[in-house]
Design a protein around this motif. Structure first.
Motif, PDB file in Angstrom:
ATOM      1  N   THR A  68      14.263  -6.278   0.690  1.00 41.84           N
ATOM      2  CA  THR A  68      14.594  -5.521  -0.524  1.00 41.84           C
ATOM      3  C   THR A  68      13.314  -5.166  -1.255  1.00 41.84           C
ATOM      4  N   THR A  69      13.143  -3.874  -1.555  1.00 47.77           N
ATOM      5  CA  THR A  69      11.931  -3.388  -2.223  1.00 47.77           C
ATOM      6  C   THR A  69      12.313  -2.516  -3.408  1.00 47.77           C
ATOM      7  N   ARG A  70      11.355  -2.378  -4.300  1.00 48.01           N
ATOM      8  CA  ARG A  70      11.511  -1.453  -5.426  1.00 48.01           C
ATOM      9  C   ARG A  70      10.500  -0.324  -5.255  1.00 48.01           C
ATOM     10  N   VAL A  71      10.993   0.911  -5.386  1.00 48.21           N
ATOM     11  CA  VAL A  71      10.129   2.083  -5.232  1.00 48.21           C
ATOM     12  C   VAL A  71       9.252   2.211  -6.469  1.00 48.21           C
ATOM     13  N   ASN A  72       7.956   2.362  -6.238  1.00 47.37           N
ATOM     14  CA  ASN A  72       7.000   2.379  -7.350  1.00 47.37           C
ATOM     15  C   ASN A  72       6.268   3.711  -7.434  1.00 47.37           C
ATOM     16  N   LYS A  73       6.883   4.780  -6.926  1.00 48.97           N
ATOM     17  CA  LYS A  73       6.260   6.097  -7.017  1.00 48.97           C
ATOM     18  C   LYS A  73       7.366   7.141  -6.993  1.00 48.97           C
ATOM     19  N   SER A  74       6.989   8.389  -7.149  1.00 46.94           N
ATOM     20  CA  SER A  74       7.974   9.472  -7.161  1.00 46.94           C
ATOM     21  C   SER A  74       7.398  10.694  -6.472  1.00 46.94           C
ATOM     22  N   ASP A  75       8.322  11.605  -6.152  1.00 42.35           N
ATOM     23  CA  ASP A  75       7.949  12.893  -5.561  1.00 42.35           C
ATOM     24  C   ASP A  75       7.022  12.715  -4.359  1.00 42.35           C
ATOM     25  N   ASP A  76       7.460  11.870  -3.409  1.00 40.93           N
ATOM     26  CA  ASP A  76       6.640  11.588  -2.237  1.00 40.93           C
ATOM     27  C   ASP A  76       7.561  11.131  -1.108  1.00 40.93           C
ATOM     28  N   THR A  77       6.971  10.925   0.065  1.00 38.85           N
ATOM     29  CA  THR A  77       7.689  10.393   1.223  1.00 38.85           C
ATOM     30  C   THR A  77       7.003   9.123   1.690  1.00 38.85           C
ATOM     31  N   ILE A  78       7.771   8.061   1.867  1.00 40.75           N
ATOM     32  CA  ILE A  78       7.249   6.778   2.325  1.00 40.75           C
ATOM     33  C   ILE A  78       7.798   6.512   3.717  1.00 40.75           C
ATOM     34  N   THR A  79       6.919   6.151   4.640  1.00 38.12           N
ATOM     35  CA  THR A  79       7.308   5.832   6.014  1.00 38.12           C
ATOM     36  C   THR A  79       6.932   4.393   6.324  1.00 38.12           C
ATOM     37  N   VAL A  80       7.923   3.604   6.728  1.00 42.85           N
ATOM     38  CA  VAL A  80       7.716   2.207   7.105  1.00 42.85           C
ATOM     39  C   VAL A  80       7.833   2.108   8.622  1.00 42.85           C
ATOM     40  N   THR A  81       6.810   1.492   9.254  1.00 40.35           N
ATOM     41  CA  THR A  81       6.761   1.355  10.710  1.00 40.35           C
ATOM     42  C   THR A  81       6.896  -0.112  11.090  1.00 40.35           C
ATOM     43  N   ALA A  82       7.699  -0.373  12.137  1.00 36.91           N
ATOM     44  CA  ALA A  82       7.874  -1.732  12.654  1.00 36.91           C
ATOM     45  C   ALA A  82       7.533  -1.736  14.131  1.00 36.91           C
ATOM     46  N   SER A 121       0.825  -1.214   0.000  1.00 38.89           N
ATOM     47  CA  SER A 121       0.000   0.000   0.000  1.00 38.89           C
ATOM     48  C   SER A 121       0.857   1.261   0.000  1.00 38.89           C
ATOM     49  N   LEU A 122       2.120   1.111   0.377  1.00 41.62           N
ATOM     50  CA  LEU A 122       3.046   2.247   0.360  1.00 41.62           C
ATOM     51  C   LEU A 122       3.783   2.361  -0.959  1.00 41.62           C
ATOM     52  N   ASP A 123       3.362   1.554  -1.946  1.00 44.06           N
ATOM     53  CA  ASP A 123       4.009   1.537  -3.268  1.00 44.06           C
ATOM     54  C   ASP A 123       5.444   1.045  -3.178  1.00 44.06           C
ATOM     55  N   LEU A 124       5.648   0.071  -2.307  1.00 40.76           N
ATOM     56  CA  LEU A 124       6.925  -0.625  -2.227  1.00 40.76           C
ATOM     57  C   LEU A 124       6.701  -2.071  -2.635  1.00 40.76           C
ATOM     58  N   ILE A 125       7.357  -2.490  -3.687  1.00 42.10           N
ATOM     59  CA  ILE A 125       7.226  -3.859  -4.173  1.00 42.10           C
ATOM     60  C   ILE A 125       8.299  -4.700  -3.497  1.00 42.10           C
ATOM     61  N   VAL A 126       7.863  -5.702  -2.705  1.00 43.57           N
ATOM     62  CA  VAL A 126       8.804  -6.553  -1.986  1.00 43.57           C
ATOM     63  C   VAL A 126       9.408  -7.551  -2.967  1.00 43.57           C
ATOM     64  N   LEU A 127      10.717  -7.553  -3.042  1.00 45.28           N
ATOM     65  CA  LEU A 127      11.424  -8.471  -3.928  1.00 45.28           C
ATOM     66  C   LEU A 127      11.897  -9.716  -3.175  1.00 45.28           C
ATOM     67  N   ASN A 128      12.483  -9.524  -1.996  1.00 46.30           N
ATOM     68  CA  ASN A 128      12.923 -10.669  -1.209  1.00 46.30           C
ATOM     69  C   ASN A 128      13.200 -10.215   0.215  1.00 46.30           C
ATOM     70  N   ALA A 129      13.365 -11.229   1.103  1.00 48.44           N
ATOM     71  CA  ALA A 129      13.690 -10.982   2.505  1.00 48.44           C
ATOM     72  C   ALA A 129      14.822 -11.913   2.900  1.00 48.44           C
ATOM     73  N   SER A 130      15.640 -11.444   3.841  1.00 53.60           N
ATOM     74  CA  SER A 130      16.811 -12.228   4.245  1.00 53.60           C
ATOM     75  C   SER A 130      16.463 -13.383   5.170  1.00 53.60           C
ATOM     76  N   ASP A 131      15.232 -13.430   5.698  1.00 51.18           N
ATOM     77  CA  ASP A 131      14.816 -14.488   6.628  1.00 51.18           C
ATOM     78  C   ASP A 131      13.512 -15.087   6.105  1.00 51.18           C
ATOM     79  N   ASP A 132      13.527 -16.414   5.937  1.00 54.04           N
ATOM     80  CA  ASP A 132      12.339 -17.091   5.405  1.00 54.04           C
ATOM     81  C   ASP A 132      11.163 -17.035   6.356  1.00 54.04           C
ATOM     82  N   SER A 133      11.417 -16.719   7.624  1.00 53.20           N
ATOM     83  CA  SER A 133      10.306 -16.650   8.579  1.00 53.20           C
ATOM     84  C   SER A 133       9.490 -15.370   8.418  1.00 53.20           C
ATOM     85  N   PHE A 134       9.928 -14.485   7.540  1.00 51.91           N
ATOM     86  CA  PHE A 134       9.147 -13.277   7.278  1.00 51.91           C
ATOM     87  C   PHE A 134       8.039 -13.612   6.289  1.00 51.91           C
TER      88      PHE A 134
END
Length: 745
Positions: free
Chosen positions: A352-366, A316-329
């Protein structure tokens, strides 16, 4: 008095009695009254305590007593420690105190120190005897009874809670009861607990000594019960916390098993999970790859159980997930199941994600969670933002209005900045080379936003597809240089291509020089048919090298050319149809700054009258001062009717005729003539007295008007010339100095 007595009686016979003679002995036994008394330091004695018994013996008379002996056997329940007799000796093994003699009225004392080792009543009987008959046996014995006390003290400890968390308050109740049979004195309760794990807060009894963790009770009556409450704060985790209590007193306690008690609370484990989110690049552009690193660490004292981390909905943040370093994710739910995390441990996850938008700010919360109690929940959540840039493409072009200029020329520099990107560019600025240090004087600029001191042009915002230009007018203040002006454009907006942010243009500033020429004659006036020498000095006063220097000089018809000598270059001539030299062209070549060249021409005066011999110099290099490019020398040719020597050079030599061909109209002189020419005679050493004068003024009337004799450009061969002859170079140098001296005078 007591003692042995001897009686003797004698009576002589008389009228009445017979004679009597008789002896008799008898003994009077002495009578004494020896008395004994025993006392104790305490009647009620605690178990295992020291008691002092004092035994006193006195002879009440009426006679001295001998062989006085006291029996003071240590009774059961008492342990001998020491004794101090005032007289005699005491044997603790059989309890005998041997006093010996005791005079009438004399007192002796025996002190015996013992320790109790049983409870109940203990009798200590003593008696005294002597050799003499004791008139009063009632005071020969005595007894002291002591009571060894005991009290059964019992203690209990109770905690207010069974399970606690770090930071909780725990109240500990300590109760002491006296089960008898006697009162207990000096009751002491000692507590034992870790003051680092259980922090003392307060107690319900002011007599509690927190420093030594002890509670003193002066006495506790039979059947009495007393309690104290100690408040502590839990300062540990994941372990049982124990408080121990022990009671004792000066009174003997026959049952020690109930003198000790303890209670504990179970402190739950505690952890402190910390989440950190970081991004590999910031800012980024659309389609860039971005790594999100999430690190979860446990800074708590105990292990954390059931640890789970949840992330924002990356899609939903326009980040395309390509892979993760831990299979438990979980790539769908964006959850990372960590499980248990040891104290001091940490785990990391890279997404690892690919940015799918421009001229914006994306915030990821954990956010991380655990079933274990945490000391701080505020650091369970973290976030990181990435700025996605707009994209622009600035192009700069700089061009000089001329490719080549001379010193002092005006040059316009045209700078054009355009934005070929899809988005606007912000904070656009252009910086130029330091024009002043390049020898360019700024005259003006077409835009007031150009800083004439810092050479910066603040453009500001530049829309997509827009362009702006700046014109800077400069004046060349140097020479003989290639000046390159650099122009750089910058913007705070991301650029897809920065290679076209730089441009430069090069301007060639031509060299300049200052050619000066002087021409003098070695004599004036000159007799007809006499020789006159013309000295021409050409100098480059700089500042740069003068290229292709040429000196042109008319050669009057009233003179006949003989020979010449020069220090540099070559000499060409132009002749008329009759073969007479009418013009000389001295091709000097290049002259470095402050370099000079000399030419000496020898000629013969053919006609009377004024002879004007002019010369001009020029160069293919720009000459900034052409006022000194011309000069002329004037001599008067007169007839020597008197036959005297030349008045200007009376000792000057005559020009010899060619011995091989005296009638030669051209009067060509061969090699021997040149070699034998008497230069030293003609130019004596004292002729150049002012040879140190380097900068002498020229007479204005000797300037040429610049008009040269026009004649057909017919080349002739002048065979009599020499270059590079050392003797000639010396002469030429002297002639040059002579010319300057002459002009000055």
């Amino acid at each position: 008095p007591a003692g042995k007595y001897h009686l003797y009686g004698e009576h002589f016979e008389d009228d009445y009695y017979k004679e009597i003679d008789e002896n008799n002995e008898f003994e009077i036994i002495p009578i004494v009254d020896v008395a004994i008394d025993i006392g104790s330091s305490r009647v009620n004695v605690d178990f295992n305590k020291t008691v002092k018994f004092t035994i006193k013996v006195k002879n009440n008379g009426p006679n001295n007593a001998t062989g006085v002996n006291v029996s003071a056997i240590i009774p059961e329940g008492l342990v001998y420690l020491s004794s101090v007799p005032s007289i005699g000796t005491y044997n603790p093994d059989d309890g005998t105190w041997d006093i010996g003699n005791l005079d009438v009225g004399e007192n002796q004392t025996l002190v015996i120190n013992v320790q109790t080792n049983k409870t109940g009543l203990i009798d200590y009987p003593v008696n005294v005897s002597s050799i003499e008959e004791d008139s009063n046996l009632t005071n020969n014995i005595d007894n002291k009874t002591i009571r060894v006390l005991m009290a059964d003290l019992a203690i209990t400890v109770n905690a207010s809670d069974e399970i606690v968390n770090p930071g909780d308050i725990v109240n500990w109740t300590i109760t002491v009861v006296n089960n008898g049979p006697n009162n207990a004195s000096k009751v002491l309760v000692l507590l034992d607990y870790s003051d680092e794990e259980l922090i003392y807060l307060n107690s319900s009894n002011a007599t509690f000594n927190q420093t030594e963790n002890k509670w003193e009770i002066p006495s506790l009556l039979v059947g009495d019960e007393i309690s104290i409450e100690i408040s502590t704060k839990v300062n540990s985790s994941d372990k049982p916390l124990i408080l121990k209590a022990n009671v004792s007193s000066d009174t003997y306690d026959p049952i020690e098993s109930n003198n000790y008690d303890s209670d504990s609370v179970d402190a739950l484990p505690i952890c402190d999970l910390i989440t950190k989110v970081s991004v590999s690049e910031n800012p980024v552009n659309k389609d860039d790859l971005v790594d999100w690193t999430i690190v979860v660490s446990n800074d708590g004292p105990d292990d954390a159980a059931d640890v789970i981390l949840s992330l924002s909905d990356l899609e939903s943040l326009d980040l395309i997930v390509l892979n993760a370093s831990d299979d438990s994710f979980d790539l769908d739910d964006y959850e990372w199941i960590i499980g248990n995390l040891d104290s001091g441990g940490n785990v990391s996850l890279i997404i690892t994600t690919r940015v799918n938008k421009s001229d914006d700010t994306i915030t990821v919360t954990a956010n991380v969670e655990t079933s274990t109690l945490e000391s701080d929940y505020e650091n369970n959540i973290d976030n990181e933002s990435v700025l996605i840039n707009p994209i622009c493409d600035l192009i700069i072009d700089i061009e000089a209005s001329n490719e080549t200029v001379g010193y002092g020329d005006i040059v316009d520099w045209i700078i054009v900045v355009s934005n070929d990107g899809p988005d606007d560019a912000s904070n656009v600025s252009v910086s130029l080379s330091d024009l002043e240090s390049l020898g360019l004087i700024i005259l003006n600029s077409s835009d007031d936003s150009f800083d004439l001191n810092n050479y910066e042009w603040l453009i500001g915002d530049l829309g997509s597809g827009d362009s702006v230009s700046l014109n800077i007018s400069t004046k060349a203040n140097r020479s003989n240089e290639n000046v390159t002006v650099l122009a750089d454009v910058e913007t705070s907006t991301y650029e897809s291509d920065k290679e076209n942010n730089h441009d430069n243009d090069t301007l060639e500033i031509l060299p300049i020089c200052d050619i000066s020429v002087t021409k003098i004659a070695d004599k004036n006036p000159v007799y007809l048919d006499d020789v006159v020498n013309w000295i021409i000095n050409v100098t480059n006063n700089g500042p740069d090298k003068a290229s292709e220097v040429i000196v042109n000089g008319s050669f009057p018809e009233s003179l006949e050319f003989i020979i010449y000598e020069l220090t540099k270059g070559e000499l060409e001539s132009i002749t008329d149809d009759d073969g007479n030299v009418v013009e000389l062209i001295w091709k000097v070549g290049d002259l470095e700054s402050n370099e000079s060249a000399l030419l000496v021409i020898s000629s013969k005066a053919l006609e009377e009258g004024e002879v004007v011999n002019s010369v001009s110099a020029n160069s293919s290099t720009i000459d900034m001062n052409q006022s000194n490019n011309f000069d002329s020398a004037i001599v008067d040719v007169i007839s020597n009717e008197s036959g005297e020597d030349n008045p200007d050079n009376p000792d000057g030599p005559e020009v010899p005729e060619n011995p091989d061909n005296p009638d030669n109209p051209e009067n060509d002189l061969d090699e021997d003539y040149y070699d034998e020419f008497p230069w030293d005679d003609y130019f004596p050493d004292d002729l150049f007295k002012n040879n140190d004068d380097k900068a002498l003024d020229r007479n204005s009337d000797s300037k040429s008007d610049g008009n040269h004799i026009k004649s057909p450009k017919k080349q002739i061969d002048i065979s009599k010339k020499r270059t590079g002859n050392p003797f000639a170079l010396v002469i030429l140098s002297m002639l040059a100095l002579f010319s300057l001296a002459t002009r000055k005078n």
